[in-house]
Design a protein around this motif. Structure first.
Motif, PDB file in Angstrom:
ATOM      1  N   THR A   1      -6.270   5.855   6.837  1.00  0.00           N
ATOM      2  CA  THR A   1      -7.416   4.965   6.682  1.00  0.00           C
ATOM      3  C   THR A   1      -8.719   5.746   6.817  1.00  0.00           C
ATOM      4  O   THR A   1      -9.696   5.507   6.085  1.00  0.00           O
ATOM      5  CB  THR A   1      -7.365   3.840   7.729  1.00  0.00           C
TER       6      THR A   1
ATOM      7  N   TYR B   1       0.929   5.048   1.065  1.00  0.00           N
ATOM      8  CA  TYR B   1       0.236   5.966   1.973  1.00  0.00           C
ATOM      9  C   TYR B   1       0.443   7.392   1.496  1.00  0.00           C
ATOM     10  O   TYR B   1       1.549   7.920   1.531  1.00  0.00           O
ATOM     11  CB  TYR B   1       0.742   5.775   3.402  1.00  0.00           C
TER      12      TYR B   1
ATOM     13  N   LYS C   1       0.825  -1.198   0.000  1.00  0.00           N
ATOM     14  CA  LYS C   1       0.000   0.000   0.000  1.00  0.00           C
ATOM     15  C   LYS C   1       0.865   1.257   0.000  1.00  0.00           C
ATOM     16  O   LYS C   1       1.876   1.324   0.696  1.00  0.00           O
ATOM     17  CB  LYS C   1      -0.906  -0.003   1.227  1.00  0.00           C
TER      18      LYS C   1
ATOM     19  N   GLU D   1      -9.580   7.450   3.629  1.00  0.00           N
ATOM     20  CA  GLU D   1     -10.198   6.555   2.646  1.00  0.00           C
ATOM     21  C   GLU D   1     -11.693   6.400   2.918  1.00  0.00           C
ATOM     22  O   GLU D   1     -12.496   6.279   1.987  1.00  0.00           O
ATOM     23  CB  GLU D   1      -9.493   5.194   2.687  1.00  0.00           C
TER      24      GLU D   1
ATOM     25  N   GLN E   1      -9.965  -3.160   9.705  1.00  0.00           N
ATOM     26  CA  GLN E   1      -8.819  -2.370   9.268  1.00  0.00           C
ATOM     27  C   GLN E   1      -8.455  -1.313  10.300  1.00  0.00           C
ATOM     28  O   GLN E   1      -7.276  -1.084  10.590  1.00  0.00           O
ATOM     29  CB  GLN E   1      -9.126  -1.718   7.920  1.00  0.00           C
ATOM     30  N   PHE E   2      -9.461  -0.676  10.878  1.00  0.00           N
ATOM     31  CA  PHE E   2      -9.197   0.342  11.895  1.00  0.00           C
ATOM     32  C   PHE E   2      -8.641  -0.289  13.171  1.00  0.00           C
ATOM     33  O   PHE E   2      -7.722   0.258  13.795  1.00  0.00           O
ATOM     34  CB  PHE E   2     -10.467   1.128  12.213  1.00  0.00           C
TER      35      PHE E   2
ATOM     36  N   PRO F   1      -3.900   5.369  11.047  1.00  0.00           N
ATOM     37  CA  PRO F   1      -5.350   5.490  11.236  1.00  0.00           C
ATOM     38  C   PRO F   1      -5.928   6.712  10.521  1.00  0.00           C
ATOM     39  O   PRO F   1      -7.050   6.663  10.018  1.00  0.00           O
ATOM     40  CB  PRO F   1      -5.491   5.608  12.761  1.00  0.00           C
TER      41      PRO F   1
ATOM     42  N   ALA G   1      -4.999  -1.066  12.571  1.00  0.00           N
ATOM     43  CA  ALA G   1      -4.162   0.132  12.519  1.00  0.00           C
ATOM     44  C   ALA G   1      -3.964   0.732  13.907  1.00  0.00           C
ATOM     45  O   ALA G   1      -2.849   1.130  14.271  1.00  0.00           O
ATOM     46  CB  ALA G   1      -4.784   1.162  11.576  1.00  0.00           C
TER      47      ALA G   1
ATOM     48  N   ARG H   1     -15.640  -1.015   7.927  1.00  0.00           N
ATOM     49  CA  ARG H   1     -14.197  -1.245   7.801  1.00  0.00           C
ATOM     50  C   ARG H   1     -13.529  -1.420   9.155  1.00  0.00           C
ATOM     51  O   ARG H   1     -12.331  -1.193   9.318  1.00  0.00           O
ATOM     52  CB  ARG H   1     -13.558  -0.080   7.034  1.00  0.00           C
TER      53      ARG H   1
END
Length: 289
Positions: A191, A10, A8, A194, A87-88, A188, A91, A84
């Protein structure tokens, strides 16, 4: 056949897009145990200026929306965050060195915080505005309005809950923001960007820069088209906070001063982060036939 991992990239979040830093520079982000996690874009002065331009461009449309519509959009951010969640949690757990259970609780609190502020969007006017008694045949009405573009130096320790707690109140009441994320814990925030990009939030309403508050903060504090600045992210750094306050005075910015220590973000937030970025317009109107 083995496959190569898709690593990924960033990036920054400016004007609804994900550009690389204009400088071309990045910096290493480690987890709470000191292990490499990612390379994050190192925002520059030019990136801060671009973000301020994007925020100003978005301000008219965002502040002109109905409070109910802003509430729907802030609530939508919470909905997408819920989808999501894994994912959080990952992170936050890696960035802040928390257990899985504690990271889940932090994500819960961040989502709930968004829902809480969404509920205030169409109520803050009734609480802070009103009809004023005057000695004369006039209506005298006071109404809160958003102050404009708000620069936010996000908390350094609480990389998600603290971040949400400083962004949500500003945008709920109609401001647009330029945010400098936690320097050591930016993932975070990336993310979260996003999520914003897929949550009906118009481009430019929230702009997120990754990098150092000590480097980017002075440019935002001195920027003549930024109307307010929140110095929460330089908590405990008295010399830097003083420098930023002096720079902000040039165009009479509203300043939320840096606290001595980072707040406990799990406490009741109150409404002062909303009222601190509102201005009051008072209108006189004659009574008569």
């Amino acid at each position: 056949m083995s496959r190569i991992d898709v690593r990924k990239t960033y990036k920054l979040y400016i004007g609804g897009a994900f550009p690389r830093s204009e400088s071309g520079h990045s910096y290493v982000v480690n987890d709470a145990k000191g292990k490499f996690m990612a390379n994050a874009s190192l925002a520059s002065r030019k990136d801060a200026r671009d973000a301020a331009v994007a925020a100003r461009k978005a301000f008219g449309g965002w502040s002109g929306r109905t409070a109910y519509n802003r509430a729907q959009i802030v609530y939508r951010i919470a909905e997408v965050m819920e989808d999501r969640r894994p994912q959080f949690v990952d992170a936050v757990q890696k960035s802040e060195g928390l257990t899985a259970a504690r990271a889940n609780k932090v994500v819960d609190e961040a989502i709930d915080r968004l829902v809480w502020y969404a509920g205030w969007a169409d109520k803050i006017t009734q609480v802070t505005g009103g009809a004023n008694p005057v000695a004369g045949p006039f209506f005298n009405l006071s109404t809160p309005e958003p102050t404009g573009v708000v620069a936010v130096l996000a908390p350094q320790g609480s990389s998600l809950l603290g971040l949400v707690s400083v962004i949500a109140p500003a945008i709920t009441v109609g401001n647009t923001v330029v945010v400098v994320s936690s320097h050591e814990r930016p993932l975070p925030a990336v993310t979260f960007a996003e999520v914003l990009a897929t949550s009906d939030v118009p481009g430019g309403v929230v702009n997120i820069l990754t990098g150092s508050a000590a480097t980017i903060g002075p440019w935002l504090a001195a920027h003549m088209d930024v109307n307010a600045i929140d110095l929460t992210g330089v908590a405990g750094e008295a010399d830097l906070a003083r420098e930023l306050e002096v720079a902000a005075a040039e165009n009479l910015k509203r300043v939320r001063r840096a606290p001595a220590t980072e707040p406990d973000w799990s406490e009741d937030p109150g409404i002062d982060r909303m009222t601190g970025v509102l201005e009051t317009k008072t209108v006189w109107h004659p009574i008569g036939t």
